[in-house]
Design an enzyme around this catalytic site. Structure first.
Site, PDB file in Angstrom:
ATOM      1  N   HIS A   1      -5.772   2.845   1.289  1.00 30.06           N
ATOM      2  CA  HIS A   1      -5.017   4.003   1.789  1.00 30.06           C
ATOM      3  C   HIS A   1      -5.663   4.667   3.007  1.00 30.06           C
ATOM      4  O   HIS A   1      -5.011   4.950   4.004  1.00 30.06           O
ATOM      5  CB  HIS A   1      -4.856   5.053   0.692  1.00 30.06           C
ATOM      6  CG  HIS A   1      -4.325   4.511  -0.597  1.00 30.06           C
ATOM      7  ND1 HIS A   1      -3.364   3.541  -0.653  1.00 30.06           N
ATOM      8  CD2 HIS A   1      -4.632   4.795  -1.895  1.00 30.06           C
ATOM      9  CE1 HIS A   1      -3.083   3.260  -1.925  1.00 30.06           C
ATOM     10  NE2 HIS A   1      -3.852   4.000  -2.691  1.00 30.06           N
TER      11      HIS A   1
ATOM     12  N   ASP B  47       0.898  -1.153   0.000  1.00 29.61           N
ATOM     13  CA  ASP B  47       0.000   0.000   0.000  1.00 29.61           C
ATOM     14  C   ASP B  47       0.931   1.196   0.000  1.00 29.61           C
ATOM     15  O   ASP B  47       1.579   1.479   1.008  1.00 29.61           O
ATOM     16  CB  ASP B  47      -0.882   0.007   1.258  1.00 29.61           C
ATOM     17  CG  ASP B  47      -1.886   1.149   1.211  1.00 29.61           C
ATOM     18  OD1 ASP B  47      -1.491   2.266   0.838  1.00 29.61           O
ATOM     19  OD2 ASP B  47      -3.063   0.923   1.529  1.00 29.61           O
ATOM     20  N   HIS B  48       1.021   1.882  -1.133  1.00 25.81           N
ATOM     21  CA  HIS B  48       2.109   2.872  -1.240  1.00 25.81           C
ATOM     22  C   HIS B  48       1.948   4.021  -0.235  1.00 25.81           C
ATOM     23  O   HIS B  48       2.891   4.712   0.063  1.00 25.81           O
ATOM     24  CB  HIS B  48       2.289   3.365  -2.679  1.00 25.81           C
ATOM     25  CG  HIS B  48       1.301   4.403  -3.116  1.00 25.81           C
ATOM     26  ND1 HIS B  48       0.035   4.084  -3.548  1.00 25.81           N
ATOM     27  CD2 HIS B  48       1.378   5.744  -3.173  1.00 25.81           C
ATOM     28  CE1 HIS B  48      -0.596   5.187  -3.864  1.00 25.81           C
ATOM     29  NE2 HIS B  48       0.188   6.222  -3.640  1.00 25.81           N
TER      30      HIS B  48
HETATM   31  C1  BG6 Z   1      -3.762   4.850  -6.186  1.00 24.62           C
HETATM   32  C2  BG6 Z   1      -5.141   4.953  -6.783  1.00 24.62           C
HETATM   33  O1  BG6 Z   1      -3.665   3.733  -5.354  1.00 24.62           O
HETATM   34  O2  BG6 Z   1      -3.494   6.007  -5.415  1.00 24.62           O
HETATM   35  C3  BG6 Z   1      -5.241   6.190  -7.651  1.00 24.62           C
HETATM   36  O3  BG6 Z   1      -5.397   3.811  -7.576  1.00 24.62           O
HETATM   37  C4  BG6 Z   1      -4.849   7.416  -6.858  1.00 24.62           C
HETATM   38  O4  BG6 Z   1      -6.558   6.363  -8.156  1.00 24.62           O
HETATM   39  C5  BG6 Z   1      -3.504   7.208  -6.178  1.00 24.62           C
HETATM   40  O5  BG6 Z   1      -4.788   8.513  -7.750  1.00 24.62           O
HETATM   41  C6  BG6 Z   1      -3.204   8.353  -5.235  1.00 24.62           C
HETATM   42  O6  BG6 Z   1      -1.867   8.256  -4.816  1.00 24.62           O
HETATM   43  P1  BG6 Z   1      -1.064   9.563  -4.382  1.00 24.62           P
HETATM   44  O7  BG6 Z   1       0.241   9.018  -3.885  1.00 24.62           O
HETATM   45  O8  BG6 Z   1      -0.936  10.407  -5.621  1.00 24.62           O
HETATM   46  O9  BG6 Z   1      -1.883  10.232  -3.337  1.00 24.62           O
END
Ligand code: BG6
Length: 484
Positions: free
Chosen positions: A240, A177-178
């Site tokens: 997230h 989960d980044h």
């Molecule tokens: C991803 C989603 O996991 O996270 C995207 O699939 C979203 O839809 C993105 O735009 C948001 O990541 P960050 O790091 O730009 O907030």
């Protein structure tokens, strides 16, 4: 003798590899954090040669490595970059891949298999890795990183967990989960548990409500096909947002170790009361139907707001308001902790006072930092108060130390066998248990109406009415023009 490492990327011809994975690995190499001699082997169906693959990856690094590209470093890094074409469903291609890896490895090596493919290929790849004997530790470790989405609902997530567990042990599995790789998300734990002054007030006795906002300006764009089946609940909330919530609400673990941290996170998710449909708002931006891949009469939510309660000693009765949407007017991910009003106000407030109770805003992105809002006396007034901000900004406090991309940390942790920032199977399933009933309820007559909102706004008006019903308002503290 230390064992060398090989990272094998499935889906290597895709966007994620070019935009995120290889630029992150290049940055780790440049910073001398990538263990010496680490090989990176891409695989996908396209018949690239090694040179074609390197050229494609170089273009990605030039564009996405955060301006840190230089040719000499790239050339040295690219010597360890390889490509082996193969079909993810064909056993023979795995045997070829294994033979190619053995040749490169020349002895035992740790392997990290990174599944950066479409989710439909996760199970076939895992099964073929098992069938080809490539999941068995063989003098070196075998680990697998699985990208999101991990399942489409509880049932499919359970099935995916079962399929992965048939081949790999839980400690070999890294579900990514980044958001957990973002420094600012990790800092929530440091802020809470490396200080003494916040934890005593971090509970129902002092906190009135907690708000988590993940607002995006980008529309669905080219991802309509995926998104229309996913909606904002699967795309942002199941992973997230619930992960951020766990970090804010968890009990202090005894140590910063993978099991200790993940046990506490799972306990929080398990204590969340099932979310009632009247505590949900769903919206869709005007023009969503015109996006490629979106069904003409699609009812998919591109915005949602939820209210939930955590039924435990610390949080009983404190509402958590969560919201996220696409095509909004601002890009911001932030957590606002709103404290209670003083029990007795000795200063008479004028009728038009803008008095607010204290707010601690944790700014995850883009202006990363922390803001603490408190009241002060306006100079030369009798009793007038005004809210002011005590601020910490990464960009000024850590000048010359830019925040790394989330994938750098996560790739390094997976290579080193540290799963603290990855989701465990029970964590994934608990999160689906919360989201599934909302998804199902939104298919019934009891669903809240799907509200249309204009792109470039803060979402549907009903989301304001929703929180106003509780006598509260959405609070933003990370340098915005006005609150909303
Ligand atoms: C991803 C989603 O996991 O996270 C995207 O699939 C979203 O839809 C993105 O735009 C948001 O990541 P960050 O790091 O730009 O907030």
């Amino acid at each position: 003798m230390t064992t060398s490492n090989t990272i094998i990327i499935f889906g290597a011809s895709g966007d994620l590899t070019q935009r995120k994975l290889v630029p992150a690995l290049f940055n780790l190499y440049r910073k001398e954090r990538l263990p010496a001699g680490t090989r990176i082997v891409g695989t996908a169906r396209r018949p690239y040669s090694n040179d074609e693959f390197r050229a494609r990856m170089r273009a990605g690094a030039e564009k996405f490595a955060g301006g840190a590209f230089d040719t000499a470093t790239w050339d040295a890094f690219a010597e360890q970059l390889w490509y082996v074409p193969g079909n993810a469903k064909t056993l023979e291609d795995y045997q070829n891949l294994d033979a190619a890896l053995r040749e490169l490895e020349d002895g035992s090596a740790n392997r990290l298999y990174y599944l950066a493919t479409a989710p439909g290929l996760f199970v076939p790849i895992i099964q073929q890795l098992g069938a080809a004997g490539m999941a068995r530790p063989d003098g070196g470790q075998r680990r697998v990183v699985i990208e999101k989405p991990f399942g489409h609902d509880l049932q499919s997530a359970r099935a995916l967990n079962a399929a992965v567990h048939a081949v790999f042990e839980e400690q070999q599995i890294y579900r990514i989960d980044h958001y957990l790789g973002k420094d600012t998300a990790q800092n929530i734990l440091f802020f809470r548990f490396a200080n003494t002054i916040f934890e005593p007030v971090w509970n129902r006795r002092y906190i009135d409500n907690v708000q988590i906002t993940v607002a995006e300006t980008v529309p669905v764009g080219q991802r309509g096909d995926f998104y229309d089946k996913a909606s904002v609940l699967r795309d942002m909330f199941q992973n997230h947002i619930l992960q951020l919530l766990s970090l804010v609400a968890m009990e202090p673990p005894a140590s910063f170790n993978a099991d200790a941290v993940r046990n506490e996170k799972v306990k929080v998710l398990s204590a969340i009361r099932p979310i009632e449909l009247p505590d949900t708002v769903r919206g869709q931006y005007r023009g969503y139907h015109d996006e490629p891949g979106v069904a003409p009469a699609s009812q998919t939510a591109t915005y949602a707001a939820l209210k939930l309660y955590i039924d435990n000693w610390r949080w009983k009765g404190v509402p958590f308001y969560l919201r996220s949407g696409k095509a909004l007017g601002h890009k911001t991910s932030e957590i606002a902790i709103q404290f209670q009003c003083p029990p007795h106000m000795m200063f008479p407030l004028p009728e038009e006072s803008d008095f607010t109770s204290n707010i601690l805003a944790m700014c995850i992105q883009p202006d990363e930092g922390m803001h603490l809002k408190f009241e002060t006396k306006v100079p030369d007034s009798m009793v007038e108060t005004r809210s002011v901000d005590m601020e910490f900004h990464y960009r000024s406090s850590f000048k010359g130390k830019p925040l790394p991309d989330a994938y750098e940390r996560l790739l390094l942790d997976a290579l080193n066998g540290d799963a603290s920032l990855f989701t465990r199977s029970d964590g994934i399933e608990r999160a689906w248990e919360l989201i599934d009933p909302i998804l199902a309820g939104w298919e019934t007559a009891a669903a809240p109406p799907l509200a249309t909102y204009e792109p470039g706004t803060w979402g549907p008006d009903v989301a304001d009415a929703f929180i106003a019903r509780d006598g509260r308002a959405w609070r933003l503290g990370c340098a915005h023009d006005g609150e909303h």
